[in-house]
Design a protein around this motif. Structure first.
Motif, PDB file in Angstrom:
ATOM      1  N   PRO A  71     -49.069 -34.556 -23.261  1.00  0.00           N
ATOM      2  CA  PRO A  71     -50.402 -34.753 -22.695  1.00  0.00           C
ATOM      3  C   PRO A  71     -50.697 -36.240 -22.564  1.00  0.00           C
ATOM      4  CG  PRO A  71     -50.546 -33.974 -24.969  1.00  0.00           C
ATOM      5  CD  PRO A  71     -49.100 -33.968 -24.575  1.00  0.00           C
ATOM      6  N   ALA A  72     -51.470 -36.583 -21.569  1.00  0.00           N
ATOM      7  CA  ALA A  72     -51.859 -37.980 -21.392  1.00  0.00           C
ATOM      8  C   ALA A  72     -52.641 -38.437 -22.613  1.00  0.00           C
ATOM      9  CB  ALA A  72     -52.696 -38.129 -20.128  1.00  0.00           C
ATOM     10  N   ALA A  73     -52.640 -39.731 -22.856  1.00  0.00           N
ATOM     11  CA  ALA A  73     -53.269 -40.287 -24.051  1.00  0.00           C
ATOM     12  C   ALA A  73     -54.749 -39.924 -24.165  1.00  0.00           C
ATOM     13  CB  ALA A  73     -53.099 -41.796 -24.069  1.00  0.00           C
ATOM     14  N   ASN A  74     -55.422 -39.817 -23.048  1.00  0.00           N
ATOM     15  CA  ASN A  74     -56.855 -39.530 -23.096  1.00  0.00           C
ATOM     16  C   ASN A  74     -57.174 -38.034 -22.989  1.00  0.00           C
ATOM     17  OD1 ASN A  74     -56.091 -39.283 -20.471  1.00  0.00           O
ATOM     18  ND2 ASN A  74     -57.756 -40.490 -19.625  1.00  0.00           N
ATOM     19  N   GLU A  75     -56.161 -37.197 -22.778  1.00  0.00           N
ATOM     20  CA  GLU A  75     -56.375 -35.758 -22.705  1.00  0.00           C
ATOM     21  C   GLU A  75     -56.191 -35.124 -24.085  1.00  0.00           C
ATOM     22  OE1 GLU A  75     -54.342 -33.417 -19.771  1.00  0.00           O
ATOM     23  OE2 GLU A  75     -54.220 -35.137 -18.443  1.00  0.00           O
ATOM     24  N   PRO A  76     -57.121 -34.279 -24.500  1.00  0.00           N
ATOM     25  CA  PRO A  76     -56.932 -33.594 -25.785  1.00  0.00           C
ATOM     26  C   PRO A  76     -55.838 -32.538 -25.656  1.00  0.00           C
ATOM     27  CG  PRO A  76     -58.907 -32.802 -24.693  1.00  0.00           C
ATOM     28  CD  PRO A  76     -58.361 -33.937 -23.869  1.00  0.00           C
ATOM     29  N   GLU A  77     -55.142 -32.275 -26.765  1.00  0.00           N
ATOM     30  CA  GLU A  77     -54.112 -31.243 -26.753  1.00  0.00           C
ATOM     31  C   GLU A  77     -54.766 -29.876 -26.609  1.00  0.00           C
ATOM     32  OE1 GLU A  77     -50.641 -31.325 -29.402  1.00  0.00           O
ATOM     33  OE2 GLU A  77     -51.621 -33.060 -30.298  1.00  0.00           O
ATOM     34  N   ALA A  78     -54.065 -28.977 -25.947  1.00  0.00           N
ATOM     35  CA  ALA A  78     -54.578 -27.611 -25.793  1.00  0.00           C
ATOM     36  C   ALA A  78     -54.605 -26.929 -27.153  1.00  0.00           C
ATOM     37  CB  ALA A  78     -53.691 -26.839 -24.832  1.00  0.00           C
ATOM     38  N   LYS A  79     -55.611 -26.107 -27.369  1.00  0.00           N
ATOM     39  CA  LYS A  79     -55.739 -25.365 -28.621  1.00  0.00           C
ATOM     40  C   LYS A  79     -55.662 -23.881 -28.323  1.00  0.00           C
ATOM     41  CE  LYS A  79     -58.219 -28.788 -31.266  1.00  0.00           C
ATOM     42  NZ  LYS A  79     -59.253 -28.980 -32.260  1.00  0.00           N
ATOM     43  N   TYR A  80     -55.047 -23.155 -29.253  1.00  0.00           N
ATOM     44  CA  TYR A  80     -54.818 -21.736 -29.071  1.00  0.00           C
ATOM     45  C   TYR A  80     -55.275 -20.963 -30.297  1.00  0.00           C
ATOM     46  CZ  TYR A  80     -51.688 -23.752 -25.598  1.00  0.00           C
ATOM     47  OH  TYR A  80     -51.176 -24.479 -24.567  1.00  0.00           O
ATOM     48  N   MET A 106     -52.742 -18.599 -40.943  1.00  0.00           N
ATOM     49  CA  MET A 106     -53.747 -19.056 -39.984  1.00  0.00           C
ATOM     50  C   MET A 106     -55.046 -18.265 -40.136  1.00  0.00           C
ATOM     51  SD  MET A 106     -51.869 -19.706 -36.361  1.00  0.00           S
ATOM     52  CE  MET A 106     -51.289 -21.328 -35.961  1.00  0.00           C
ATOM     53  N   ASP A 107     -56.140 -18.946 -39.833  1.00  0.00           N
ATOM     54  CA  ASP A 107     -57.470 -18.333 -39.845  1.00  0.00           C
ATOM     55  C   ASP A 107     -57.755 -17.771 -38.448  1.00  0.00           C
ATOM     56  OD1 ASP A 107     -60.155 -17.683 -40.031  1.00  0.00           O
ATOM     57  OD2 ASP A 107     -60.782 -19.647 -40.752  1.00  0.00           O
ATOM     58  N   LEU A 109     -59.031 -22.453 -33.946  1.00  0.00           N
ATOM     59  CA  LEU A 109     -58.087 -22.753 -32.878  1.00  0.00           C
ATOM     60  C   LEU A 109     -57.145 -23.837 -33.371  1.00  0.00           C
ATOM     61  CD1 LEU A 109     -60.465 -22.855 -29.784  1.00  0.00           C
ATOM     62  CD2 LEU A 109     -58.998 -20.976 -30.526  1.00  0.00           C
ATOM     63  N   TYR A 110     -55.890 -23.760 -32.964  1.00  0.00           N
ATOM     64  CA  TYR A 110     -54.862 -24.681 -33.434  1.00  0.00           C
ATOM     65  C   TYR A 110     -54.080 -25.256 -32.261  1.00  0.00           C
ATOM     66  CZ  TYR A 110     -55.517 -22.153 -37.853  1.00  0.00           C
ATOM     67  OH  TYR A 110     -56.044 -21.586 -38.979  1.00  0.00           O
ATOM     68  N   THR A 111     -53.596 -26.493 -32.422  1.00  0.00           N
ATOM     69  CA  THR A 111     -52.677 -27.070 -31.449  1.00  0.00           C
ATOM     70  C   THR A 111     -51.263 -26.631 -31.830  1.00  0.00           C
ATOM     71  OG1 THR A 111     -52.317 -29.087 -32.724  1.00  0.00           O
ATOM     72  CG2 THR A 111     -54.140 -29.118 -31.135  1.00  0.00           C
ATOM     73  N   GLU A 112     -50.314 -26.819 -30.916  1.00  0.00           N
ATOM     74  CA  GLU A 112     -48.913 -26.494 -31.234  1.00  0.00           C
ATOM     75  C   GLU A 112     -48.438 -27.345 -32.405  1.00  0.00           C
ATOM     76  OE1 GLU A 112     -45.926 -26.132 -28.183  1.00  0.00           O
ATOM     77  OE2 GLU A 112     -47.471 -25.625 -26.724  1.00  0.00           O
ATOM     78  N   LYS A 113     -48.865 -28.586 -32.444  1.00  0.00           N
ATOM     79  CA  LYS A 113     -48.472 -29.490 -33.523  1.00  0.00           C
ATOM     80  C   LYS A 113     -48.960 -28.954 -34.870  1.00  0.00           C
ATOM     81  CE  LYS A 113     -48.795 -34.348 -34.889  1.00  0.00           C
ATOM     82  NZ  LYS A 113     -49.316 -35.658 -34.522  1.00  0.00           N
ATOM     83  N   GLN A 114     -50.188 -28.465 -34.915  1.00  0.00           N
ATOM     84  CA  GLN A 114     -50.727 -27.912 -36.161  1.00  0.00           C
ATOM     85  C   GLN A 114     -49.958 -26.661 -36.581  1.00  0.00           C
ATOM     86  OE1 GLN A 114     -54.769 -27.626 -34.667  1.00  0.00           O
ATOM     87  NE2 GLN A 114     -55.462 -29.101 -36.216  1.00  0.00           N
ATOM     88  N   ALA A 115     -49.605 -25.815 -35.622  1.00  0.00           N
ATOM     89  CA  ALA A 115     -48.842 -24.605 -35.937  1.00  0.00           C
ATOM     90  C   ALA A 115     -47.473 -24.975 -36.504  1.00  0.00           C
ATOM     91  CB  ALA A 115     -48.688 -23.740 -34.694  1.00  0.00           C
ATOM     92  N   LYS A 116     -46.830 -25.973 -35.911  1.00  0.00           N
ATOM     93  CA  LYS A 116     -45.527 -26.427 -36.421  1.00  0.00           C
ATOM     94  C   LYS A 116     -45.672 -27.005 -37.822  1.00  0.00           C
ATOM     95  CE  LYS A 116     -43.556 -27.317 -31.893  1.00  0.00           C
ATOM     96  NZ  LYS A 116     -43.123 -28.329 -30.926  1.00  0.00           N
ATOM     97  N   GLN A 117     -46.763 -27.729 -38.084  1.00  0.00           N
ATOM     98  CA  GLN A 117     -47.003 -28.287 -39.415  1.00  0.00           C
ATOM     99  C   GLN A 117     -47.194 -27.175 -40.449  1.00  0.00           C
ATOM    100  OE1 GLN A 117     -50.353 -30.851 -38.603  1.00  0.00           O
ATOM    101  NE2 GLN A 117     -49.053 -32.666 -38.400  1.00  0.00           N
ATOM    102  N   ILE A 118     -47.865 -26.109 -40.069  1.00  0.00           N
ATOM    103  CA  ILE A 118     -48.050 -24.974 -40.980  1.00  0.00           C
ATOM    104  C   ILE A 118     -46.691 -24.375 -41.331  1.00  0.00           C
ATOM    105  CG2 ILE A 118     -48.921 -22.598 -41.126  1.00  0.00           C
ATOM    106  CD1 ILE A 118     -51.353 -23.580 -39.458  1.00  0.00           C
TER     107      ILE A 118
END
Length: 61
Positions: free
Chosen positions: A6-15, A37-38, A42-51
């Motif tokens: 994602p571009a630097a100013n775009e927030p990551e998509a959350k799922y 997960m709760d 909503l989580y980003t892919e990065k957060q899911a990978k961290q979990i």
């Protein structure tokens, strides 16, 4: 193929938890994500990978 960043100013998509559980990308970690997960968050892919990484790196006492 290269993953698009994602571009630097775009927030990551959350799922939602349900979206991750249906995802082919997280097929091997579905049970872990389902347990950790709760449903209301909503989580980003990065957060899911961290979990998943956090769970896989834990030590058993």
């Amino acid at each position: 193929m290269k993953e698009q960043q994602p571009a630097a100013n775009e927030p990551e998509a959350k799922y939602s938890k349900e979206q991750f559980l249906r995802s082919r990308k997280f097929l091997g970690g579905r049970d872990i994500l389902d347990a950790l997960m709760d449903s209301e968050k909503l989580y980003t892919e990065k957060q899911a990978k961290q979990i998943l990484d956090g769970y896989n790196k834990r030590t058993v006492k």
